[in-house]
Write a protein that holds these residues in place. Structure first.
Motif, PDB file in Angstrom:
ATOM      1  N   LEU A   1     105.622  90.432 -13.611  1.00 61.47           N
ATOM      2  CA  LEU A   1     106.572  89.316 -13.568  1.00 61.47           C
ATOM      3  C   LEU A   1     107.949  89.802 -13.127  1.00 61.47           C
ATOM      4  CD1 LEU A   1     105.518  87.421 -16.824  1.00 61.47           C
ATOM      5  CD2 LEU A   1     105.185  86.647 -14.467  1.00 61.47           C
ATOM      6  N   GLU A   2     108.307  90.981 -13.612  1.00 67.39           N
ATOM      7  CA  GLU A   2     109.611  91.536 -13.258  1.00 67.39           C
ATOM      8  C   GLU A   2     109.694  91.810 -11.753  1.00 67.39           C
ATOM      9  OE1 GLU A   2     111.963  95.401 -14.812  1.00 67.39           O
ATOM     10  OE2 GLU A   2     110.878  94.229 -16.327  1.00 67.39           O
ATOM     11  N   LYS A   3     108.627  92.418 -11.215  1.00 61.74           N
ATOM     12  CA  LYS A   3     108.611  92.690  -9.771  1.00 61.74           C
ATOM     13  C   LYS A   3     108.660  91.414  -8.951  1.00 61.74           C
ATOM     14  CE  LYS A   3     106.324  97.174  -9.414  1.00 61.74           C
ATOM     15  NZ  LYS A   3     105.090  97.855  -9.010  1.00 61.74           N
ATOM     16  N   LEU A   4     108.044  90.368  -9.475  1.00 63.24           N
ATOM     17  CA  LEU A   4     108.042  89.090  -8.762  1.00 63.24           C
ATOM     18  C   LEU A   4     109.376  88.362  -8.925  1.00 63.24           C
ATOM     19  CD1 LEU A   4     104.506  87.830  -9.857  1.00 63.24           C
ATOM     20  CD2 LEU A   4     105.170  88.323  -7.513  1.00 63.24           C
ATOM     21  N   GLY A   5     110.208  88.855  -9.844  1.00 64.01           N
ATOM     22  CA  GLY A   5     111.482  88.190 -10.090  1.00 64.01           C
ATOM     23  C   GLY A   5     111.317  86.866 -10.816  1.00 64.01           C
ATOM     24  N   VAL A   6     110.320  86.788 -11.677  1.00 65.10           N
ATOM     25  CA  VAL A   6     110.128  85.560 -12.462  1.00 65.10           C
ATOM     26  C   VAL A   6     110.936  85.682 -13.751  1.00 65.10           C
ATOM     27  CG1 VAL A   6     108.462  84.152 -13.740  1.00 65.10           C
ATOM     28  CG2 VAL A   6     107.836  85.122 -11.525  1.00 65.10           C
ATOM     29  N   THR A   7     111.924  84.806 -13.899  1.00 68.55           N
ATOM     30  CA  THR A   7     112.766  84.874 -15.094  1.00 68.55           C
ATOM     31  C   THR A   7     112.667  83.618 -15.938  1.00 68.55           C
ATOM     32  OG1 THR A   7     114.593  84.084 -13.748  1.00 68.55           O
ATOM     33  CG2 THR A   7     114.445  86.454 -14.060  1.00 68.55           C
ATOM     34  N   GLU A   8     111.969  82.597 -15.394  1.00 68.83           N
ATOM     35  CA  GLU A   8     111.798  81.356 -16.132  1.00 68.83           C
ATOM     36  C   GLU A   8     110.368  80.887 -15.961  1.00 68.83           C
ATOM     37  OE1 GLU A   8     114.459  78.721 -14.205  1.00 68.83           O
ATOM     38  OE2 GLU A   8     116.254  79.655 -15.019  1.00 68.83           O
ATOM     39  N   GLY A   9     109.848  80.215 -16.978  1.00 69.51           N
ATOM     40  CA  GLY A   9     108.508  79.635 -16.838  1.00 69.51           C
ATOM     41  C   GLY A   9     107.617  79.988 -18.010  1.00 69.51           C
ATOM     42  N   PHE A  10     106.554  79.201 -18.129  1.00 67.44           N
ATOM     43  CA  PHE A  10     105.503  79.530 -19.078  1.00 67.44           C
ATOM     44  C   PHE A  10     104.463  80.352 -18.338  1.00 67.44           C
ATOM     45  CE2 PHE A  10     106.765  75.353 -20.965  1.00 67.44           C
ATOM     46  CZ  PHE A  10     107.157  75.844 -22.195  1.00 67.44           C
ATOM     47  N   VAL A  11     104.036  81.415 -18.949  1.00 68.84           N
ATOM     48  CA  VAL A  11     102.965  82.214 -18.349  1.00 68.84           C
ATOM     49  C   VAL A  11     101.959  82.495 -19.454  1.00 68.84           C
ATOM     50  CG1 VAL A  11     102.363  84.363 -17.193  1.00 68.84           C
ATOM     51  CG2 VAL A  11     104.588  83.288 -16.740  1.00 68.84           C
ATOM     52  N   SER A  12     100.743  82.012 -19.294  1.00 71.47           N
ATOM     53  CA  SER A  12      99.728  82.361 -20.280  1.00 71.47           C
ATOM     54  C   SER A  12      98.607  83.135 -19.607  1.00 71.47           C
ATOM     55  CB  SER A  12      99.211  81.128 -21.013  1.00 71.47           C
ATOM     56  OG  SER A  12      98.290  80.428 -20.226  1.00 71.47           O
ATOM     57  N   VAL A  13      98.218  84.211 -20.249  1.00 68.04           N
ATOM     58  CA  VAL A  13      97.204  85.099 -19.692  1.00 68.04           C
ATOM     59  C   VAL A  13      96.027  85.117 -20.664  1.00 68.04           C
ATOM     60  CG1 VAL A  13      96.670  87.465 -18.988  1.00 68.04           C
ATOM     61  CG2 VAL A  13      98.974  86.529 -18.624  1.00 68.04           C
ATOM     62  N   ASP A  14      94.869  84.757 -20.154  1.00 65.74           N
ATOM     63  CA  ASP A  14      93.654  84.794 -20.967  1.00 65.74           C
ATOM     64  C   ASP A  14      92.765  85.879 -20.389  1.00 65.74           C
ATOM     65  OD1 ASP A  14      91.703  83.923 -22.807  1.00 65.74           O
ATOM     66  OD2 ASP A  14      92.565  81.907 -22.636  1.00 65.74           O
ATOM     67  N   ASP A  15      92.793  87.031 -21.015  1.00 65.94           N
ATOM     68  CA  ASP A  15      92.135  88.202 -20.427  1.00 65.94           C
ATOM     69  C   ASP A  15      90.726  88.377 -20.975  1.00 65.94           C
ATOM     70  OD1 ASP A  15      91.815  90.857 -19.244  1.00 65.94           O
ATOM     71  OD2 ASP A  15      92.057  91.553 -21.304  1.00 65.94           O
TER      72      ASP A  15
ATOM     73  N   ASP B   1      87.656  89.591 -15.688  1.00 59.69           N
ATOM     74  CA  ASP B   1      88.683  88.841 -14.954  1.00 59.69           C
ATOM     75  C   ASP B   1      89.691  88.310 -15.984  1.00 59.69           C
ATOM     76  OD1 ASP B   1      90.078  87.609 -12.937  1.00 59.69           O
ATOM     77  OD2 ASP B   1      88.370  86.502 -12.136  1.00 59.69           O
ATOM     78  N   ALA B   2      90.686  87.622 -15.498  1.00 61.79           N
ATOM     79  CA  ALA B   2      91.651  86.991 -16.391  1.00 61.79           C
ATOM     80  C   ALA B   2      92.039  85.659 -15.773  1.00 61.79           C
ATOM     81  CB  ALA B   2      92.894  87.871 -16.556  1.00 61.79           C
ATOM     82  N   LEU B   3      92.320  84.692 -16.633  1.00 63.30           N
ATOM     83  CA  LEU B   3      92.794  83.396 -16.158  1.00 63.30           C
ATOM     84  C   LEU B   3      94.281  83.324 -16.489  1.00 63.30           C
ATOM     85  CD1 LEU B   3      91.729  80.665 -14.957  1.00 63.30           C
ATOM     86  CD2 LEU B   3      91.842  79.793 -17.286  1.00 63.30           C
TER      87      LEU B   3
END
Lengths: 94, 287, 355
Positions: free
Chosen positions: A51-65, A16-18
């Motif tokens: 993120l591109e498909k979701l149209g996210v252009t701003e924000g912090f995104v951290s992925v812990d895979d 999984d990923a958080l």
């Protein structure tokens, strides 16, 4: 989609990923993975495409895979973004 | 049919290797309220993932009177789910409502109307009593299933340890009859104690004798014993193959009557022979 | 695929009975139970408690897993539940203080290393963006190009003539003075009240135009939230808190605003404060670091009569309603506020709105 609040989706269990998101005035993405050496590029591509498909252009995104397959990473990124946004998911775009 | 919690990324990533006939991704009971939204997304993405493309996948959505029902369908129908399992079905109207919503979403997302199949789970006294109407309520219906937990509460009883499982006897018969009237398969309740193999095998014995087509499973460990119990013996397979050969020969010769070893073979026996061979293809022969 | 331990949430205030096994599990692992823990996420196998993790404000603490259950991902499940419990309470930014040997465990749970006091403890936060973002904001909003840049970190509960003297003396020695007000809601005066009083007090002094007051960052480590459950005596706790706080300042926060000097009040009667000030000399001036040295200035306490001016004396007089005696101890800005608040009859803290 605009990220308006801090939100989390997923888990740190194996396969999984958080994913955590938070508002920010530019897009910053951090990816940690137990399989970074082998699949780092692939994971980065999946996260960025989602993120591109979701149209996210701003924000912090951290992925812990923790060794998640592509579909699970996509799902967790979407989940965190939806939770951090006030907009409804538009499935036809995804 | 193997149940997989829809919020569990690990299971959704691995369970396809265990060889269940149908895998059911669950959005209902196994998913905590807090994870309803993310489980829906995870299941949707799993449905579209190449690892699941060769497995028949069913998704159990949340009940029709919950706020999750509609969003569940909005997410999974465009992702191409084969079968939607509707829990807590009490009457035919619920199936018709599911049918209507499926049609609406199929039209919206450009999928062929009617391509999403459904199965109903009967989990209450009214569901059992209305089973025939439920089974025949929609052309999308491909199966009906019995679920015991809420039904037991409804009947003011509990799952016991009696060897005949008489507390489920009427419901099993009623739902099975409904399935046969509608011409669709019928699946039995889950056996939730994964470590009690003896009890599991006893229950398989009962439902196989009654005529159930299969059972819902909660753990991959249960697949092999179930398949084995349902698998025909080699002698049965041989006999069935000979029946089919005889039937093919009779048809080629334009004969209306099939005979084998000098005896006439009825049409239902030929149909049964086809089922046996098909079952052997799926489950192998019995150990 | 055997069943995983079942998780539940224990409220420290409401379920005191459930704390008995938690205390026992912590003791088994050589840990104590800090007073400020609000809730525990617990893991049970059957009737046995096999794991726990606590939340106090935005600090994850008092976590323990029984020996048999290690290595099966239980800590990840506990952390996930703690994360959700914190989010439900509007807290997304979490910290953990732990033994240096646990650093890897928490890094694998999505935490990012911040600072370490070797042999004693490490501090981590649950985002890779936290500290870097704060430093960027400091640089963007608070950085003023100057030769001498001073910083004073105040709790100011409330702002007294002692604080006033400290900031004036400091400001006279530098080109610009940053005054950071610790953001926790300490006893009598809320973070908002304390901040407003410091701002008003600093604006009123002759050196006011070179003083910039802001709220402390999330990276000001204070004794109030500091964990003690795995540390020894008070001196070790103070050294631990100071070591983290001062390293963060020396390595990250100070450089973001170009700090050259740090100002602190002396406390002749408090060995704890003196110990803290010693640590300040060590971490900011003496210890080896890639970041420039920051000079430490201890400013002597002002006294009124025989006694040094202290915020605790002000609070005691205020609580006793002896407002007339406060004139000598607090500047006019604080006095006006205290009079107004006494008028409304409110001597307990005013809750401030959390960010």
């Amino acid at each position: 989609m605009r990220i308006v609040r801090a939100a989390v989706a997923g888990s740190l269990e194996s396969s999984d990923a958080l994913v955590k998101v938070a508002p920010n005035d530019e897009l910053e993405v951090d990816i940690q993975s137990t399989v970074m050496g082998q699949y780092g590029d692939a994971i980065t591509t999946v996260v960025n495409e989602t993120l591109e498909k979701l149209g996210v252009t701003e924000g912090f995104v951290s992925v812990d895979d923790k060794g998640a397959l592509d579909f699970a990473i996509r799902a967790r990124v979407q989940g965190a973004v939806f939770r951090g946004s006030d907009e409804q998911p538009d499935w036809s775009r995804l | 049919m193997l149940f997989v919690p829809g919020s569990n990324a690990s299971w959704l990533s691995t369970v396809h290797v265990y060889g269940a006939d149908t895998v059911m991704f669950d959005l209902e009971d196994s998913v905590a309220l807090r994870e309803k939204d993310t489980a829906r997304i995870l299941v949707r993405e799993a449905l579209m993932s190449p690892i699941w493309k060769d497995v028949e996948v069913c998704v159990r959505v949340n009940a029709i009177d919950t706020p999750f029902f509609r969003p569940d369908l909005e997410a999974i129908v465009p992702a191409g789910v084969a079968i939607v399992r509707l829990p807590m079905v009490r009457d035919a109207d619920m199936v018709r409502e599911l049918d209507r919503v499926l049609t609406e979403i199929e039209e919206k997302c450009g999928r062929e109307v009617g391509s999403t199949k459904c199965m109903a789970a009967v989990e209450s006294a009214s569901g059992v009593v209305n089973a025939v109407q439920i089974a025949k309520a929609s052309s999308r219906m491909v199966a009906i299933a019995l679920a015991a937990y809420d039904y037991m509460i409804d009947m003011h009883t509990v799952r016991g340890t009696a060897a005949d499982e008489s507390e489920l006897f009427y419901a099993r018969c009623a739902v099975l009859h409904a399935a046969r009237v509608a011409g669709i398969p019928c699946y039995d309740v889950v056996y939730s104690d994964v470590n009690d193999e003896e009890g599991f095998l006893r229950e398989i014995g009962i439902i196989k004798r009654l005529g159930f087509d299969g059972k819902s499973l909660v753990n991959p460990r249960q697949i092999e014993p179930l398949h084995n119990a349902y698998a025909p013996t080699e002698a049965e397979v041989d006999r069935a193959k000979r029946v089919i050969e005889a039937a093919d020969k009779a048809e080629a010769e334009g004969l209306g009557v099939v005979s084998l070893d000098g005896k006439m073979v009825d049409a239902p026996i030929v149909a049964s022979a086809y089922r046996t061979v098909r079952l052997a293809e799926l489950s192998g022969t019995r150990r | 695929m055997d069943a995983a331990p079942a998780l539940s949430v224990v409220s420290v205030a409401h379920d005191p009975d459930d704390l008995v096994p938690v205390r026992a599990l912590l003791a088994e692992q050589g840990l104590g139970l800090d007073d400020d823990v609000e809730l525990f996420v617990t893991a049970h196998r059957g009737d046995d408690l096999v794991g726990c993790m606590g939340l106090a404000g935005n600090v994850v603490k008092c976590s323990a897993i029984s020996d048999d259950e290690r290595g099966f991902g239980l800590s990840a499940r506990l952390m996930q539940e703690v994360t959700y419990q914190a989010l439900d309470r509007g807290r997304s930014h979490l910290f953990v203080y732990t033994k240096p040997t646990n650093r890897r465990v928490f890094e694998s749970l999505g935490f990012t290393f911040l600072a370490e006091v070797p042999g004693t403890l490490v501090l981590l936060e649950n985002t890779p963006f936290g500290l870097a973002r704060t430093c960027r904001q400091l640089r963007r909003h608070d950085y003023v190009p100057a030769t001498r840049v001073g910083v004073a970190v105040l709790n100011a509960n409330p702002f007294t003539r002692g604080h006033e003297y400290l900031v004036r003396t400091a400001a006279q020695n530098v080109d610009v003075l940053h005054v950071w007000v610790v953001s926790e809601d300490a006893s009598m005066f809320s973070a908002d009240e304390r901040f407003e009083l410091v701002r008003a007090g600093c604006a009123a002094v002759p050196e006011g135009d070179r003083i910039r007051v802001r709220r402390g960052t999330d990276y000001t480590v204070s004794r109030a939230t500091f964990p003690s459950y795995f540390l020894g005596d008070e001196a070790e706790i103070v050294r631990g808190a100071a070591g983290l706080d001062l390293q963060l300042f020396r390595e990250h926060l100070g450089p973001a605003i170009g700090a050259t000097d740090r100002f602190v009040g002396t406390e002749p009667l408090s060995p704890i404060t003196n110990l803290y000030n010693q640590e300040m000399h060590h971490w900011l001036e003496e210890s080896a670091s890639a970041s420039p040295t920051i000079r430490v200035h201890e400013i002597e306490r002002v006294a009124v009569g025989d006694a040094p001016v202290s915020a605790s004396r002000v609070r005691a007089l205020f609580a006793a309603g002896r407002l007339d005696e406060l004139d000598a101890l607090v500047p006019p800005t604080t006095l006006a506020y205290l009079r107004a608040r006494a008028h409304t009859g409110q001597t307990s803290p005013t809750p401030s709105v959390k960010k």
